[in-house]
Each structure stands twice: as structure tokens, then as C-alpha cells.
Write a protein that holds these residues in place. Structure first.
Motif, short mmCIF file in Angstrom:
data_model
loop_
_atom_site.label_atom_id
_atom_site.label_comp_id
_atom_site.label_asym_id
_atom_site.label_seq_id
_atom_site.Cartn_x
_atom_site.Cartn_y
_atom_site.Cartn_z
N CYS A 47 -57.46 -85.17 -36.92
CA CYS A 47 -57.48 -84.45 -38.19
C CYS A 47 -58.89 -84.45 -38.79
N PHE A 48 -59.21 -83.39 -39.51
CA PHE A 48 -60.46 -83.32 -40.28
C PHE A 48 -60.11 -83.58 -41.73
N GLU A 49 -60.48 -84.76 -42.23
CA GLU A 49 -60.06 -85.19 -43.56
C GLU A 49 -60.93 -84.58 -44.66
N GLN A 50 -60.24 -84.01 -45.67
CA GLN A 50 -60.92 -83.41 -46.82
C GLN A 50 -60.28 -83.91 -48.11
N ASN A 51 -61.03 -83.87 -49.20
CA ASN A 51 -60.53 -84.33 -50.49
C ASN A 51 -59.33 -83.51 -50.95
N GLY A 52 -58.32 -84.21 -51.43
CA GLY A 52 -57.19 -83.53 -52.06
C GLY A 52 -56.22 -82.88 -51.10
N ILE A 53 -56.37 -83.13 -49.79
CA ILE A 53 -55.47 -82.52 -48.80
C ILE A 53 -54.78 -83.64 -48.04
N THR A 54 -53.45 -83.73 -48.21
CA THR A 54 -52.70 -84.82 -47.58
C THR A 54 -52.54 -84.61 -46.08
N TYR A 55 -52.09 -83.42 -45.70
CA TYR A 55 -51.93 -83.10 -44.28
C TYR A 55 -52.85 -81.93 -43.94
N PRO A 56 -54.10 -82.23 -43.54
CA PRO A 56 -55.07 -81.15 -43.30
C PRO A 56 -54.65 -80.22 -42.17
N ASN A 57 -55.01 -78.96 -42.34
CA ASN A 57 -54.72 -77.96 -41.31
C ASN A 57 -55.91 -77.74 -40.39
N GLN A 58 -56.94 -78.55 -40.54
CA GLN A 58 -58.12 -78.44 -39.69
C GLN A 58 -58.18 -79.63 -38.75
N ARG A 59 -58.75 -79.40 -37.60
CA ARG A 59 -58.89 -80.46 -36.60
C ARG A 59 -60.34 -80.55 -36.12
N ILE A 60 -60.78 -81.79 -35.90
CA ILE A 60 -62.05 -82.02 -35.21
C ILE A 60 -61.75 -82.00 -33.71
N VAL A 61 -62.50 -81.21 -32.97
CA VAL A 61 -62.34 -81.16 -31.51
C VAL A 61 -63.70 -81.42 -30.87
N VAL A 62 -63.80 -82.50 -30.13
CA VAL A 62 -65.04 -82.87 -29.44
C VAL A 62 -64.79 -82.84 -27.94
N THR A 63 -65.64 -82.14 -27.22
CA THR A 63 -65.46 -81.97 -25.77
C THR A 63 -66.67 -82.48 -25.01
#
Length: 258
Positions: free
Chosen positions: A231-247
Motif C-alpha cells: 500500500c501507498f500510505e497517505q494522510n487521512g486515507i484508511t484503505y488507500p487505493n494506490q500501491r507502491i510497485v518496485v521491480t
């Protein structure tokens, strides 16, 4: 000129002391700059070798049991996470460990399957029976950077800090292109060089593709990959819809005994 010579004769002792102090500082700086990183690298390498010999032994066949692969698993609160870890420890199958020196990830255990139980213990394999150094070794894990001291949890160290809501900059991803990801299954140690770092929406058309073997074809060299998602953690968002993807792209794979 005579005045200068006289000055140095009168202050010879203090000049020697000051010069000695500066010399010590210079030597200390050089040790910190050059020798210490070499020592740390050696120590980390020795540590990884020890871990791979004592834990996470590989297996030549699919671990027995039923393993779920649920990419939509949400991050639970800490109390629930601890309960799941206690319940799932017995049946979860350890597959190996991940090390990312530049991110401070020293020993992330990888279990078979992505489900609430495996993700309460460490990382989980995104698809069945993945093998180090072949195809795209895809791994998912929780991100608890919002917790106090949360950078030590799972893949939290992939992120430098909690980002402002709506800011999806890759500057919040800690490891850089060219940094190493190391994966061991207890039999082999595979090293990968990071070639891609992205923050993507969980519903993006290519989001799930990044965790499949087809993702190898997205890069010109078409070498075996390792792909990490959290998950990509942001302020004020409990279940973020963004993901960190490292390859990362495979650079070498060797038997542990070597």
C-alpha cells in the motif's frame, strides 16, 4: 617572514596538537566514508548467509495445504494482525527471505500465498509455486508506516514517509533504480537490480498484470524479475487505493553453499 617563523616557534606545541586533532578527524572521516560501508556490507552479507542456512529452507515440491491468493486483502488494525499471526503461524508455509539493504529491510519472511494469515506474518507470494530466478517472482505485503515506528513492519520501509493525500510522487519510494533486492529460498540466493518504481491505482488495468509472468515482457531485456507490491500510505486515507510497485531485474543467482 621572520615574524612568521617566530610565531610558529612560539606556538609549535599548540600547532602539533591542532594538527594531530585534524589528522584524527581526517582519518575518522575516511574510515566512515570508505571502510565502514565495506564493513557493513560484509556484516550484512554474513548475516544473510547465516539466515539462509538456518531458516526458510527451500523445497523441491509445492508445500502441502490449501493456499489462498487474495490481492484485495485489506490492512487490518494491529490487534487483528496479531490475532491472525497467532492463528496462521502453524499452517503458513515459509518460502524464504527478502533483503533490501538500501531500504533497511534485513529479513522479510516470504510465505506461500496472499491471504490475511500470511500477510500477518510477513510477505506472501502472489501466485502459486514461484521459484527464485524464474519468471516474475511477485510478492505482496502490508505497509504500516502510519504506526509509530512502523517503518520496521513488512514492506513499510519501501516508503520514506506518509504522503499528503493526492500526492503520488515516486519520491516517497525509498530504494532507487539500481539498488539491490536479494531473495533466498534457502537453496539459492538471487540478486535483482531495481529497474522500475511506480505508484499505481489498485484498479488500474495493468495493476494485476504487474504480478504475473507476463510482466517480464514489459522490459527490453526480458530477464527474470522480482516485483514487490504494498500500500501507498497517505494522510487521512484508511484503505488507500494506490500501491507502491518496485521491480528488479535478475543479475545473478547462486547456490547458498557457494
Amino acid at each position: 617572514m621572520d615574524n612568521i617563523k617566530t610565531y610558529f616557534k612560539q606556538h609549535k606545541k599548540s600547532s602539533i596538537i591542532i594538527g594531530s586533532i585534524l589528522g584524527v578527524f581526517l582519518i575518522g572521516f575516511l574510515i566512515f566514508k570508505f571502510a565502514y560501508p565495506v564493513y557493513e556490507t560484509h556484516k550484512a552479507s554474513s548475516y544473510r548467509a547465516k539466515i539462509t542456512k538456518t531458516k526458510g529452507r527451500g523445497t523441491t515440491q509445492m508445500p502441502k495445504g490449501k493456499f489462498k491468493y487474495d490481492p484485495s486483502t485489506k490492512t487490518p488494525d494491529l490487534a487483528t494482525l496479531q490475532r491472525l499471526a497467532k492463528e496462521g503461524a502453524k499452517d503458513s508455509k515459509l518460502r524464504g527471505f527478502i533483503f533490501i539493504p538500501s531500504a533497511g529491510i534485513k529479513e522479510l519472511p516470504v510465505y506461500e500465498g496472499v491471504n490475511p494469515y500470511t500477510l500477518s506474518l510477513g510477505a506472501g507470494t502472489a501466485k502459486p509455486w514461484q521459484v527464485a530466478g524464474k519468471g516474475n517472482y511477485a510478492v505482496e505485503a502490508h505497509n504500516y508506516i502510519k504506526l509509530r515506528g512502523g517503518q520496521d513492519w513488512f514492506l513499510s520501509r519501501l516508503q520514506t514517509e506518509v504522503a499528503p493525500a493526492g500526492n503520488y510522487s515516486a519520491k516517497y519510494i525509498r530504494p532507487k533504480d539500481g539498488d539491490l533486492i536479494e531473495l533466498t529460498d534457502g537453496q539459492n540466493l538471487a540478486k535483482y537490480k531495481i529497474i522500475s518504481r511506480k505508484i499505481i491505482g489498485i484498479n488500474a488495468p495493468y495493476a494485476t498484470t504487474m504480478l504475473t509472468d507476463r510482466y517480464v515482457n514489459a522490459f527490453p531485456n526480458k530477464k527474470p524479475l522480482i516485483t514487490l507490491a504494498t500500500c501507498f500510505e497517505q494522510n487521512g486515507i484508511t484503505y488507500p487505493n494506490q500501491r507502491i510497485v518496485v521491480t528488479g531485474e535478475l543479475t545473478s543467482i547462486k547456490p547458498i553453499k557457494k
